[in-house]
Design a protein around this motif. Sequence first.
Motif, PDB file in Angstrom:
ATOM      1  N   UNK A   1      19.613  55.314  30.094  1.00  0.00           N
ATOM      2  CA  UNK A   1      19.476  56.120  28.888  1.00  0.00           C
ATOM      3  C   UNK A   1      18.293  55.564  28.114  1.00  0.00           C
ATOM      4  N   UNK A   2      17.597  56.423  27.369  1.00  0.00           N
ATOM      5  CA  UNK A   2      16.468  55.942  26.588  1.00  0.00           C
ATOM      6  C   UNK A   2      16.497  56.493  25.172  1.00  0.00           C
ATOM      7  N   UNK A   3      15.933  55.711  24.262  1.00  0.00           N
ATOM      8  CA  UNK A   3      15.648  56.144  22.894  1.00  0.00           C
ATOM      9  C   UNK A   3      14.156  55.960  22.699  1.00  0.00           C
ATOM     10  N   UNK A   4      13.469  57.036  22.350  1.00  0.00           N
ATOM     11  CA  UNK A   4      12.006  57.035  22.231  1.00  0.00           C
ATOM     12  C   UNK A   4      11.614  57.314  20.788  1.00  0.00           C
TER      13      UNK A   4
ATOM     14  N   UNK B   1      13.938  45.610  28.729  1.00  0.00           N
ATOM     15  CA  UNK B   1      14.742  46.264  27.705  1.00  0.00           C
ATOM     16  C   UNK B   1      13.982  47.340  26.950  1.00  0.00           C
ATOM     17  N   UNK B   2      12.691  47.451  27.214  1.00  0.00           N
ATOM     18  CA  UNK B   2      11.908  48.480  26.546  1.00  0.00           C
ATOM     19  C   UNK B   2      10.429  48.262  26.756  1.00  0.00           C
ATOM     20  N   UNK B   3       9.644  49.098  26.112  1.00  0.00           N
ATOM     21  CA  UNK B   3       8.201  49.003  26.254  1.00  0.00           C
ATOM     22  C   UNK B   3       7.541  49.762  25.112  1.00  0.00           C
ATOM     23  N   UNK B   4       6.248  49.514  24.975  1.00  0.00           N
ATOM     24  CA  UNK B   4       5.395  50.274  24.075  1.00  0.00           C
ATOM     25  C   UNK B   4       4.258  50.817  24.911  1.00  0.00           C
TER      26      UNK B   4
ATOM     27  N   UNK C   1       9.972  52.630  23.301  1.00  0.00           N
ATOM     28  CA  UNK C   1      11.161  53.024  24.052  1.00  0.00           C
ATOM     29  C   UNK C   1      12.131  51.856  24.129  1.00  0.00           C
ATOM     30  N   UNK C   2      13.419  52.166  23.971  1.00  0.00           N
ATOM     31  CA  UNK C   2      14.507  51.202  24.163  1.00  0.00           C
ATOM     32  C   UNK C   2      15.411  51.750  25.264  1.00  0.00           C
ATOM     33  N   UNK C   3      15.828  50.881  26.184  1.00  0.00           N
ATOM     34  CA  UNK C   3      16.653  51.279  27.328  1.00  0.00           C
ATOM     35  C   UNK C   3      18.079  50.748  27.195  1.00  0.00           C
TER      36      UNK C   3
END
Length: 195
Positions: free
Chosen positions: A37-40, A151-154, A165-167
């Motif tokens: 799942x992602x939050x962008x 755990x995420x990226x920019x 983004x957060x995973x």
Amino acid sequence: MFKRLAILFAALPMTAGAAGLSDVAATLRATSTMTADFTQTAPDGRVARGRMIIARPGKIRFDYENKKLLIVSDGSRLSMIDYDVAQVSQWPVKSTPLGVLLDPDKDLSRVAKVVGETPGALRIEARDSKHPEYGAITMTFLKQPGGLALTGWTSLDAQNMRTEVILTNVRSNVAVGGENFKFRDPRVRTPGRAG
């Protein structure tokens, strides 16, 4: 259009030892599929959520909640489909920041570097210096017993527009069907249908 792209990757198994580019590259090569799942958070501050599926090499799908938007790669082309306006935009997947992540044979030592490290985290930036128009991605990994977890990226596009983004709910090396990397083209009318 890259402003709206979310570059997603997930928690990956990794052997114990010092974290570095070679460890990250080996971990990525060892991962054939994943879901998360992602939050962008877009450059304008808008937040979107959804589900991601990856099958390496080259295939990825981002399904957005509460949006008629789909981003999907069939292994060669990355397509962004906006069903609200019946528009499809496409690029060679290797010409996007995803190209670095989806190619298991990519030599990270040529395009990536460690940009931050603490006892609990590692940050890796990937950027193709020969093609700045491809943008860049900075991935954040948490160091955990037995490995790293992304755990995420920019992502940063050529216009310096930043997407974060957060995973969550990551699963790697699970069964993924090939139908996930196809899409209904909104520009094609179905015979016999009005409208």
